[in-house]
Design a protein around this motif. Structure first.
Motif, mmCIF file in Angstrom:
data_model
loop_
_atom_site.group_PDB
_atom_site.id
_atom_site.type_symbol
_atom_site.label_atom_id
_atom_site.label_comp_id
_atom_site.label_asym_id
_atom_site.label_seq_id
_atom_site.Cartn_x
_atom_site.Cartn_y
_atom_site.Cartn_z
ATOM 1 N N MET A 1 0.853 -1.178 0.000
ATOM 2 C CA MET A 1 0.000 0.000 0.000
ATOM 3 C C MET A 1 0.893 1.232 0.000
ATOM 4 O O MET A 1 1.621 1.488 0.961
ATOM 5 N N LEU A 2 0.883 1.981 -1.084
ATOM 6 C CA LEU A 2 1.745 3.150 -1.214
ATOM 7 C C LEU A 2 1.135 4.393 -0.589
ATOM 8 O O LEU A 2 1.834 5.374 -0.340
ATOM 9 N N GLY A 3 -0.177 4.366 -0.326
ATOM 10 C CA GLY A 3 -0.824 5.520 0.270
ATOM 11 C C GLY A 3 -2.322 5.384 0.193
ATOM 12 O O GLY A 3 -2.848 4.351 -0.214
ATOM 13 N N PHE A 4 -3.022 6.434 0.607
ATOM 14 C CA PHE A 4 -4.482 6.414 0.553
ATOM 15 C C PHE A 4 -5.002 7.789 0.158
ATOM 16 O O PHE A 4 -4.310 8.807 0.309
ATOM 17 N N LEU A 5 -6.215 7.801 -0.359
ATOM 18 C CA LEU A 5 -6.873 9.034 -0.785
ATOM 19 C C LEU A 5 -7.920 9.441 0.237
ATOM 20 O O LEU A 5 -8.610 8.594 0.809
ATOM 21 N N HIS A 6 -8.040 10.733 0.450
ATOM 22 C CA HIS A 6 -9.178 11.206 1.231
ATOM 23 C C HIS A 6 -9.611 12.570 0.707
ATOM 24 O O HIS A 6 -8.856 13.269 0.031
ATOM 25 N N ARG A 7 -10.853 12.919 1.019
ATOM 26 C CA ARG A 7 -11.448 14.140 0.490
ATOM 27 C C ARG A 7 -11.404 15.239 1.549
ATOM 28 O O ARG A 7 -11.744 14.998 2.717
ATOM 29 N N LEU A 8 -10.996 16.418 1.148
ATOM 30 C CA LEU A 8 -10.950 17.567 2.036
ATOM 31 C C LEU A 8 -12.221 18.378 1.835
ATOM 32 O O LEU A 8 -12.374 19.089 0.839
ATOM 33 N N TYR A 9 -13.154 18.260 2.784
ATOM 34 C CA TYR A 9 -14.446 18.930 2.635
ATOM 35 C C TYR A 9 -14.404 20.380 3.111
ATOM 36 O O TYR A 9 -15.330 21.142 2.843
ATOM 37 N N ASP A 10 -13.357 20.770 3.839
ATOM 38 C CA ASP A 10 -13.323 22.126 4.365
ATOM 39 C C ASP A 10 -12.825 23.128 3.338
ATOM 40 O O ASP A 10 -12.627 24.295 3.639
ATOM 41 N N GLU A 11 -12.575 22.636 2.120
ATOM 42 C CA GLU A 11 -12.166 23.525 1.048
ATOM 43 C C GLU A 11 -13.217 23.515 -0.058
ATOM 44 O O GLU A 11 -13.908 22.536 -0.263
ATOM 45 N N ASP A 12 -13.339 24.618 -0.756
ATOM 46 C CA ASP A 12 -14.289 24.734 -1.846
ATOM 47 C C ASP A 12 -13.534 25.214 -3.087
ATOM 48 O O ASP A 12 -12.954 26.303 -3.079
ATOM 49 N N PRO A 13 -13.499 24.443 -4.176
ATOM 50 C CA PRO A 13 -14.176 23.150 -4.335
ATOM 51 C C PRO A 13 -13.451 22.006 -3.627
ATOM 52 O O PRO A 13 -12.374 22.208 -3.066
ATOM 53 N N CYS A 14 -14.061 20.810 -3.670
ATOM 54 C CA CYS A 14 -13.508 19.645 -3.004
ATOM 55 C C CYS A 14 -12.100 19.328 -3.527
ATOM 56 O O CYS A 14 -11.816 19.466 -4.708
ATOM 57 N N VAL A 15 -11.206 18.907 -2.621
ATOM 58 C CA VAL A 15 -9.844 18.538 -2.985
ATOM 59 C C VAL A 15 -9.608 17.082 -2.596
ATOM 60 O O VAL A 15 -9.905 16.673 -1.480
ATOM 61 N N PRO B 1 2.302 13.179 -7.610
ATOM 62 C CA PRO B 1 2.120 14.603 -7.906
ATOM 63 C C PRO B 1 1.105 15.269 -6.989
ATOM 64 O O PRO B 1 0.530 14.653 -6.114
ATOM 65 N N ARG B 2 0.873 16.511 -7.242
ATOM 66 C CA ARG B 2 0.075 17.391 -6.394
ATOM 67 C C ARG B 2 -1.336 16.855 -6.128
ATOM 68 O O ARG B 2 -1.825 15.962 -6.805
ATOM 69 N N ASN B 3 -1.996 17.466 -5.129
ATOM 70 C CA ASN B 3 -3.398 17.159 -4.850
ATOM 71 C C ASN B 3 -4.276 17.573 -6.027
ATOM 72 O O ASN B 3 -3.887 18.387 -6.859
ATOM 73 N N ARG B 4 -5.466 16.984 -6.059
ATOM 74 C CA ARG B 4 -6.358 17.203 -7.196
ATOM 75 C C ARG B 4 -7.555 18.043 -6.781
ATOM 76 O O ARG B 4 -8.432 17.581 -6.051
ATOM 77 N N ARG B 5 -7.598 19.287 -7.228
ATOM 78 C CA ARG B 5 -8.723 20.166 -6.915
ATOM 79 C C ARG B 5 -9.895 19.863 -7.859
ATOM 80 O O ARG B 5 -9.696 19.638 -9.047
ATOM 81 N N CYS B 6 -11.090 19.846 -7.304
ATOM 82 C CA CYS B 6 -12.335 19.550 -8.024
ATOM 83 C C CYS B 6 -12.467 18.054 -8.348
ATOM 84 O O CYS B 6 -13.442 17.656 -8.979
ATOM 85 N N TRP B 7 -11.496 17.232 -7.961
ATOM 86 C CA TRP B 7 -11.601 15.785 -8.179
ATOM 87 C C TRP B 7 -12.109 15.142 -6.898
ATOM 88 O O TRP B 7 -11.452 15.203 -5.860
ATOM 89 N N TYR B 8 -13.267 14.526 -6.986
ATOM 90 C CA TYR B 8 -13.892 13.874 -5.838
ATOM 91 C C TYR B 8 -13.500 12.397 -5.872
ATOM 92 O O TYR B 8 -13.857 11.669 -6.801
ATOM 93 N N ALA B 9 -12.729 11.937 -4.887
ATOM 94 C CA ALA B 9 -12.217 10.563 -4.871
ATOM 95 C C ALA B 9 -13.345 9.571 -4.610
ATOM 96 O O ALA B 9 -14.089 9.702 -3.633
ATOM 97 N N LEU B 10 -13.482 8.573 -5.485
ATOM 98 C CA LEU B 10 -14.534 7.563 -5.371
ATOM 99 C C LEU B 10 -14.009 6.179 -5.011
ATOM 100 O O LEU B 10 -14.609 5.468 -4.217
ATOM 101 N N ASP B 11 -12.876 5.779 -5.603
ATOM 102 C CA ASP B 11 -12.437 4.397 -5.458
ATOM 103 C C ASP B 11 -10.964 4.297 -5.836
ATOM 104 O O ASP B 11 -10.437 5.141 -6.560
ATOM 105 N N ALA B 12 -10.300 3.252 -5.337
ATOM 106 C CA ALA B 12 -8.910 2.973 -5.720
ATOM 107 C C ALA B 12 -8.691 1.473 -5.654
ATOM 108 O O ALA B 12 -9.020 0.835 -4.655
ATOM 109 N N ARG B 13 -8.145 0.911 -6.743
ATOM 110 C CA ARG B 13 -7.970 -0.553 -6.806
ATOM 111 C C ARG B 13 -7.089 -0.897 -7.998
ATOM 112 O O ARG B 13 -7.150 -0.239 -9.037
ATOM 113 N N HIS B 14 -6.280 -1.954 -7.845
ATOM 114 C CA HIS B 14 -5.485 -2.497 -8.954
ATOM 115 C C HIS B 14 -4.624 -1.425 -9.618
ATOM 116 O O HIS B 14 -4.541 -1.334 -10.841
ATOM 117 N N GLY B 15 -3.959 -0.607 -8.797
ATOM 118 C CA GLY B 15 -3.021 0.376 -9.332
ATOM 119 C C GLY B 15 -3.648 1.605 -9.940
ATOM 120 O O GLY B 15 -2.955 2.385 -10.609
#
Length: 271
Positions: A61-75, A88-102
């Motif tokens: 497991m190289l890491g995990f994704l989470h959503r920052l709700y205290d910022e607008d738009p979502c990060v 690379p950098r965080n993703r603004r306006c990208w709402y994380a849904l799922d992560a699997r198989h690379g």
């Protein structure tokens, strides 16, 4: 006279040592490649890479994704768990849904410049592929998974074939109808839609779980589970969830590959 040359013996010893470099610290392999040209040839050869994946089995497991709700738009923020892996950098306006198989799956929200889309991202290469949304119902969720036949998922890459499973629930003439369709990266299109009628199968936007040939999604208010088969006829079915831990529940894939269920109560997690 039957003994192999000393250099061959030394190569075997080096390989056995390098096989034990921790997979969650990929920088160790990079530094080992810089020791000498023979080591670099060993480490980048197909034989070593196959042995390395087989030796360590499940990818780290190289890491995990989470959503920052205290910022607008979502990060969507990627938090590395391996010291030498920095995507690379965080993703603004990208709402994380799922992560699997690379791969990771995001929902890129609509703006004045573009329509809403799904984005499949490879965190190692930073490559990403944009996917048009199907018709979105009232509540929905999505998952991404490898589509390579017979893959052991030890070395999935973002440019390999993949599927995106899209499920949603709408109310039509007083009847709750849950539907599902699949996007194929090879066909670059969405499949036909499957349906199931069930009053308690309103999809929650919670993490899905993969077990066998099905993806499982929690249904609101976490009393039912939608089973979505992605092989053959791609059927939908609704099953009851375990009658424990009404709040803070999540579906997981157990170590033996079966469907698991986790609940949090105070400071403990129950499986």
């Amino acid at each position: 006279s039957d003994m192999p040359p000393a250099t061959a013996l030394m190569d075997d010893v080096v390989v056995e040592i390098l096989l034990r470099l921790p997979p969650d610290e990929p920088g160790c392999l990079v530094r080992a490649c810089l020791v000498s040209k023979p080591w670099r040839r060993l480490l980048t050869g197909n034989a070593f890479l196959r042995s390395y994946r087989k030796f360590h089995a499940a990818p780290p497991m190289l890491g995990f994704l989470h959503r920052l709700y205290d910022e607008d738009p979502c990060v969507a923020r990627f938090v590395p768990t391996a010291k030498s892996f920095r995507p690379p950098r965080n993703r603004r306006c990208w709402y994380a849904l799922d992560a699997r198989h690379g791969r990771a799956l995001f929902y890129d929200s609509e703006s004045e410049q573009k329509p809403a889309e799904f984005v499949v991202w490879d965190p190692v290469t930073d490559g990403h592929r944009r996917i048009p949304l199907p018709e979105t119902p009232k509540s929905w969720n999505a998952a991404v998974l490898c589509a390579v036949d017979g893959c052991d998922h030890l070395d999935c890459h973002g440019d390999d074939p993949f599927l995106v499973a899209f499920v949603g629930t709408d109310k039509e003439e007083g009847i709750w109808i849950t539907s599902a369709c699949f996007y194929s990266s090879e066909a670059s299109s969405w499949s036909s839609t499957s349906f199931v009628e069930h009053p308690d199968a309103s999809i929650e936007m919670q993490p899905s779980a993969l077990s066998g040939n099905a993806v499982y999604f929690l249904c609101d208010p976490s009393t039912r589970i939608l089973q979505c088969d992605f092989v053959g006829e791609r059927k939908l079915s609704v099953i009851d969830r375990p009658d424990v831990h009404e709040n803070n529940v999540v579906l997981i894939t157990a170590e033996d590959g079966t469907l698991g269920f986790a609940g949090v109560q105070e400071s403990s997690i129950y499986l």
